[in-house]
Design an enzyme around this catalytic site. Structure first.
Site, PDB file in Angstrom:
ATOM      1  CG  HIS A   3      17.295 -40.000  62.308  1.00  0.00           C
ATOM      2  ND1 HIS A   3      17.521 -38.943  63.154  1.00  0.00           N
ATOM      3  CD2 HIS A   3      16.004 -39.876  61.885  1.00  0.00           C
ATOM      4  CE1 HIS A   3      16.423 -38.209  63.253  1.00  0.00           C
ATOM      5  NE2 HIS A   3      15.489 -38.760  62.496  1.00  0.00           N
ATOM      6  CD  GLU A  58      23.300 -40.386  63.419  1.00  0.00           C
ATOM      7  OE1 GLU A  58      23.919 -39.323  63.526  1.00  0.00           O
ATOM      8  OE2 GLU A  58      22.176 -40.460  62.848  1.00  0.00           O
ATOM      9  CB  SER A  78      26.374 -32.739  65.432  1.00  0.00           C
ATOM     10  OG  SER A  78      26.109 -32.810  66.817  1.00  0.00           O
ATOM     11  CB  CYS A 112      19.076 -35.459  65.958  1.00  0.00           C
ATOM     12  SG  CYS A 112      18.479 -37.168  65.883  1.00  0.00           S
ATOM     13  CB  CYS A 157      21.075 -40.217  66.495  1.00  0.00           C
ATOM     14  SG  CYS A 157      19.988 -40.573  65.080  1.00  0.00           S
TER      15      CYS A 157
END
Length: 150
Positions: free
Chosen positions: A56, A58, A81, A83, A86
Site C-alpha cells: 500500500h 503508506e 484515509s 485502511c 495501514c
C-alpha cells in the site's frame, strides 16, 4: 498542525498517486515526514504493479524511509484515509500524526487512530477525491479487490 504545511506535504503524496495511476495502478500516494519536516520517504500503492497485496502507499513510504530510531513526531501524509492495515502500521510504530487528503471515497481507520492519540488532519482535498472517484468508476473490480470486498 498548520493547514498550509499539511497541504504542501500533501502535494508529495498526490505526485505519488499520479505516478501509480500512470503505471496502471491504484492512485493512492503517501509520504512520511520527520519531526523536523524532512521528507523521510515517499511511495504509492504498488499492489498491481508488483503483484504484492501488502504494498500500500503508506507501506511504500514507510519502507522508503528506512529504519528510524523512533517514529515519534513523524507525520504520515496520505491521499486517502488509511485502511486498517495501514492504520495498524501507524499505531505499531508510534507515528504521531496522519494528514489525509480525503475520506469521502473510503473511510478507513482514522477515527480509531484518533481514539488512540494519533493526531488526524483531514483536508477534504478535491483533487484527491477526484482521482479516487474517477478510478473507482473506471475500475470497480480492482478497487474492490484493493479494499478487500470480493
Amino acid at each position: 498542525m498548520d493547514q498550509a504545511r499539511a497541504r504542501t506535504w500533501l502535494t508529495t503524496a498526490v505526485e505519488e498517486a499520479r505516478s501509480g495511476l500512470a503505471e496502471g495502478g491504484i492512485p493512492i500516494g503517501a509520504a512520511l515526514y520527520g519531526a523536523d519536516g524532512t521528507l523521510l520517504g515517499r511511495g504509492h500503492n504498488r499492489r498491481v504493479q508488483d503483484g504484492d497485496p501488502s504494498l500500500h502507499a503508506e507501506t511504500a513510504a514507510f519502507r522508503a524511509a528506512g529504519r528510524q530510531r523512533t517514529y515519534r513526531g513523524t507525520t504520515m501524509v496520505t491521499t486517502l484515509s488509511p485502511c486498517w492495515y495501514c492504520s495498524g502500521l501507524v499505531r505499531q510504530f508510534g507515528i504521531s500524526r496522519v494528514v489525509i487528503g480525503e475520506a469521502v471515497t473510503f473511510r478507513g481507520g482514522h477515527d480509531w487512530l484518533a481514539e488512540h492519540g494519533v493526531e488526524i488532519v483531514l483536508l477534504d482535498d478535491a483533487e484527491c477525491a477526484g482521482l479516487m472517484r474517477d478510478f473507482i468508476a473506471a475500475h470497480p473490480a480492482l478497487w474492490n479487490e484493493d479494499i478487500g470486498v470480493n
